[in-house]
Design a protein around this motif. Structure first.
Motif, PDB file in Angstrom:
ATOM      1  N   MET A  51       0.852  -1.196   0.000  1.00  0.00           N
ATOM      2  CA  MET A  51       0.000   0.000   0.000  1.00  0.00           C
ATOM      3  C   MET A  51       0.877   1.232   0.000  1.00  0.00           C
ATOM      4  SD  MET A  51      -2.903   1.436  -0.131  1.00  0.00           S
ATOM      5  CE  MET A  51      -4.059   0.113   0.135  1.00  0.00           C
ATOM      6  N   LEU A  52       0.645   2.092  -0.979  1.00  0.00           N
ATOM      7  CA  LEU A  52       1.377   3.352  -1.096  1.00  0.00           C
ATOM      8  C   LEU A  52       0.386   4.503  -1.012  1.00  0.00           C
ATOM      9  CD1 LEU A  52       2.794   1.411  -3.757  1.00  0.00           C
ATOM     10  CD2 LEU A  52       4.528   2.894  -2.794  1.00  0.00           C
ATOM     11  N   ARG A  53       0.848   5.649  -0.519  1.00  0.00           N
ATOM     12  CA  ARG A  53      -0.010   6.831  -0.382  1.00  0.00           C
ATOM     13  C   ARG A  53       0.669   8.053  -0.986  1.00  0.00           C
ATOM     14  NH1 ARG A  53      -5.171   5.751   0.994  1.00  0.00           N
ATOM     15  NH2 ARG A  53      -5.194   4.045   2.464  1.00  0.00           N
ATOM     16  N   THR A  54      -0.133   8.868  -1.630  1.00  0.00           N
ATOM     17  CA  THR A  54       0.335  10.156  -2.124  1.00  0.00           C
ATOM     18  C   THR A  54       0.474  11.103  -0.929  1.00  0.00           C
ATOM     19  OG1 THR A  54      -1.905  10.963  -2.482  1.00  0.00           O
ATOM     20  CG2 THR A  54      -0.841   9.850  -4.346  1.00  0.00           C
ATOM     21  N   PRO A  55       1.182  12.219  -1.084  1.00  0.00           N
ATOM     22  CA  PRO A  55       1.300  13.160   0.024  1.00  0.00           C
ATOM     23  C   PRO A  55      -0.051  13.663   0.543  1.00  0.00           C
ATOM     24  CG  PRO A  55       2.958  13.655  -1.625  1.00  0.00           C
ATOM     25  CD  PRO A  55       2.057  12.593  -2.213  1.00  0.00           C
ATOM     26  N   ASP A  56      -1.086  13.682  -0.321  1.00  0.00           N
ATOM     27  CA  ASP A  56      -2.401  14.139   0.131  1.00  0.00           C
ATOM     28  C   ASP A  56      -3.307  12.991   0.581  1.00  0.00           C
ATOM     29  OD1 ASP A  56      -2.974  13.060  -2.340  1.00  0.00           O
ATOM     30  OD2 ASP A  56      -4.122  14.776  -3.065  1.00  0.00           O
ATOM     31  N   GLY A  57      -2.745  11.773   0.695  1.00  0.00           N
ATOM     32  CA  GLY A  57      -3.474  10.663   1.308  1.00  0.00           C
ATOM     33  C   GLY A  57      -4.175   9.692   0.385  1.00  0.00           C
ATOM     34  N   GLN A  58      -4.097   9.886  -0.933  1.00  0.00           N
ATOM     35  CA  GLN A  58      -4.727   8.939  -1.856  1.00  0.00           C
ATOM     36  C   GLN A  58      -3.875   7.671  -1.943  1.00  0.00           C
ATOM     37  OE1 GLN A  58      -7.836   9.716  -2.988  1.00  0.00           O
ATOM     38  NE2 GLN A  58      -7.458  11.468  -1.669  1.00  0.00           N
ATOM     39  N   GLY A  59      -4.531   6.519  -2.086  1.00  0.00           N
ATOM     40  CA  GLY A  59      -3.812   5.256  -2.037  1.00  0.00           C
ATOM     41  C   GLY A  59      -3.735   4.519  -3.356  1.00  0.00           C
ATOM     42  N   ILE A  60      -2.628   3.844  -3.546  1.00  0.00           N
ATOM     43  CA  ILE A  60      -2.454   2.891  -4.637  1.00  0.00           C
ATOM     44  C   ILE A  60      -2.010   1.592  -3.990  1.00  0.00           C
ATOM     45  CG2 ILE A  60      -1.068   2.247  -6.641  1.00  0.00           C
ATOM     46  CD1 ILE A  60      -1.024   5.148  -7.444  1.00  0.00           C
ATOM     47  N   GLU A  61      -2.780   0.540  -4.242  1.00  0.00           N
ATOM     48  CA  GLU A  61      -2.439  -0.789  -3.736  1.00  0.00           C
ATOM     49  C   GLU A  61      -1.881  -1.605  -4.889  1.00  0.00           C
ATOM     50  OE1 GLU A  61      -4.782  -4.760  -2.247  1.00  0.00           O
ATOM     51  OE2 GLU A  61      -5.543  -2.821  -1.531  1.00  0.00           O
ATOM     52  N   LEU A  62      -0.672  -2.115  -4.703  1.00  0.00           N
ATOM     53  CA  LEU A  62      -0.044  -2.992  -5.688  1.00  0.00           C
ATOM     54  C   LEU A  62      -0.166  -4.419  -5.176  1.00  0.00           C
ATOM     55  CD1 LEU A  62       3.239  -0.944  -6.281  1.00  0.00           C
ATOM     56  CD2 LEU A  62       1.103  -0.836  -7.596  1.00  0.00           C
ATOM     57  N   ASP A  63      -0.698  -5.314  -6.007  1.00  0.00           N
ATOM     58  CA  ASP A  63      -0.857  -6.726  -5.625  1.00  0.00           C
ATOM     59  C   ASP A  63      -0.064  -7.617  -6.563  1.00  0.00           C
ATOM     60  OD1 ASP A  63      -2.706  -5.691  -3.867  1.00  0.00           O
ATOM     61  OD2 ASP A  63      -4.306  -7.073  -4.406  1.00  0.00           O
ATOM     62  N   LYS A  64       0.722  -8.494  -5.977  1.00  0.00           N
ATOM     63  CA  LYS A  64       1.441  -9.535  -6.718  1.00  0.00           C
ATOM     64  C   LYS A  64       0.810 -10.868  -6.320  1.00  0.00           C
ATOM     65  CE  LYS A  64       4.764 -12.226  -8.350  1.00  0.00           C
ATOM     66  NZ  LYS A  64       4.662 -12.754  -9.667  1.00  0.00           N
ATOM     67  N   PHE A  65       0.083 -11.501  -7.258  1.00  0.00           N
ATOM     68  CA  PHE A  65      -0.545 -12.790  -6.976  1.00  0.00           C
ATOM     69  C   PHE A  65       0.474 -13.912  -7.164  1.00  0.00           C
ATOM     70  CE2 PHE A  65      -4.343 -10.341  -7.295  1.00  0.00           C
ATOM     71  CZ  PHE A  65      -5.260 -11.006  -6.497  1.00  0.00           C
ATOM     72  N   HIS A  66       0.620 -14.728  -6.117  1.00  0.00           N
ATOM     73  CA  HIS A  66       1.464 -15.913  -6.207  1.00  0.00           C
ATOM     74  C   HIS A  66       0.608 -17.094  -6.652  1.00  0.00           C
ATOM     75  CE1 HIS A  66       4.564 -13.541  -4.263  1.00  0.00           C
ATOM     76  NE2 HIS A  66       3.677 -13.209  -3.345  1.00  0.00           N
ATOM     77  N   THR A  67      -0.602 -17.174  -6.092  1.00  0.00           N
ATOM     78  CA  THR A  67      -1.602 -18.151  -6.537  1.00  0.00           C
ATOM     79  C   THR A  67      -2.975 -17.512  -6.416  1.00  0.00           C
ATOM     80  OG1 THR A  67      -1.846 -19.133  -4.338  1.00  0.00           O
ATOM     81  CG2 THR A  67      -0.270 -20.196  -5.846  1.00  0.00           C
ATOM     82  N   PRO A  68      -3.862 -17.731  -7.330  1.00  0.00           N
ATOM     83  CA  PRO A  68      -3.563 -18.236  -8.664  1.00  0.00           C
ATOM     84  C   PRO A  68      -2.728 -17.218  -9.444  1.00  0.00           C
ATOM     85  CG  PRO A  68      -5.822 -17.451  -8.591  1.00  0.00           C
ATOM     86  CD  PRO A  68      -5.261 -17.322  -7.195  1.00  0.00           C
ATOM     87  N   ASP A  69      -2.113 -17.679 -10.521  1.00  0.00           N
ATOM     88  CA  ASP A  69      -1.306 -16.785 -11.349  1.00  0.00           C
ATOM     89  C   ASP A  69      -2.155 -15.632 -11.868  1.00  0.00           C
ATOM     90  OD1 ASP A  69       0.976 -18.330 -11.078  1.00  0.00           O
ATOM     91  OD2 ASP A  69       0.615 -19.466 -12.917  1.00  0.00           O
ATOM     92  N   ALA A  70      -1.545 -14.461 -11.974  1.00  0.00           N
ATOM     93  CA  ALA A  70      -2.222 -13.318 -12.585  1.00  0.00           C
ATOM     94  C   ALA A  70      -2.443 -13.598 -14.065  1.00  0.00           C
ATOM     95  CB  ALA A  70      -1.392 -12.055 -12.399  1.00  0.00           C
ATOM     96  N   ILE A  71      -3.468 -13.022 -14.604  1.00  0.00           N
ATOM     97  CA  ILE A  71      -3.814 -13.204 -16.018  1.00  0.00           C
ATOM     98  C   ILE A  71      -3.586 -11.885 -16.737  1.00  0.00           C
ATOM     99  CG2 ILE A  71      -5.683 -13.704 -17.631  1.00  0.00           C
ATOM    100  CD1 ILE A  71      -6.968 -15.341 -15.322  1.00  0.00           C
ATOM    101  N   ARG A  72      -2.773 -11.926 -17.770  1.00  0.00           N
ATOM    102  CA  ARG A  72      -2.550 -10.714 -18.569  1.00  0.00           C
ATOM    103  C   ARG A  72      -3.653 -10.640 -19.612  1.00  0.00           C
ATOM    104  NH1 ARG A  72       0.980  -7.240 -18.323  1.00  0.00           N
ATOM    105  NH2 ARG A  72       2.604  -8.535 -17.443  1.00  0.00           N
ATOM    106  N   PHE A  73      -4.330  -9.485 -19.639  1.00  0.00           N
ATOM    107  CA  PHE A  73      -5.410  -9.264 -20.578  1.00  0.00           C
ATOM    108  C   PHE A  73      -4.972  -8.173 -21.536  1.00  0.00           C
ATOM    109  CE2 PHE A  73      -9.414  -7.269 -21.910  1.00  0.00           C
ATOM    110  CZ  PHE A  73     -10.080  -8.386 -22.383  1.00  0.00           C
TER     111      PHE A  73
END
Length: 139
Positions: A51-73
């Protein structure tokens, strides 16, 4: 809004990119199990979240799936007119400096322009093909 989720394959590179952009790492953890699976509609889930936050508090969540594998679309370098969420825009104080710092993290310029006498804008493509727009207010 609390946050936006971006599913990534290379969590470390994407995290470093957003930290260089000025976001702060708020926390990182691994989630798994049937409760998580029921929440997101998948089975046998195991994922690492940052979880990352901008200086004004907005969030970006980065997820790395180990299982199940992520699907590239679609392709990694999908153009900005591809259906779905295509870019995230950030306000910056010094467009040239931010672009230079992100370039060191593999970012590529898609395009730049000045909008009247109000803004300088740049679209860049970062890790995982993520398009980030930067806006520097002029005057």
């Amino acid at each position: 809004m609390d946050n936006v989720l971006i599913v990534v394959d290379d969590l470390e590179a994407t995290k470093a990119f957003f930290i260089e952009l000025g976001l702060t790492l708020e926390g990182e953890s691994t989630v798994e199990g049937p409760l998580v699976g029921r929440l997101i509609g998948l089975e046998d889930v195991r994922a690492t979240l940052a979880m990352l936050r901008t200086p004004d508090g907005q969030g970006i969540e980065l997820d790395k799936f180990h299982t199940p594998d992520a699907i590239r679309f679609g392709p990694v370098d999908a153009p900005v007119n591809t259906l779905g969420i295509r870019r995230i825009m950030f306000s910056v104080d010094d467009l040239d400096a931010v672009v230079a710092r992100l370039h060191a993290h593999g970012a590529e310029i898609i395009g730049e322009m000045q909008y009247e006498k109000l803004f300088r804008l740049a679209y860049i493509r970062g890790p995982e093909g993520i398009i980030v727009a930067l806006a520097e207010k002029l005057g």
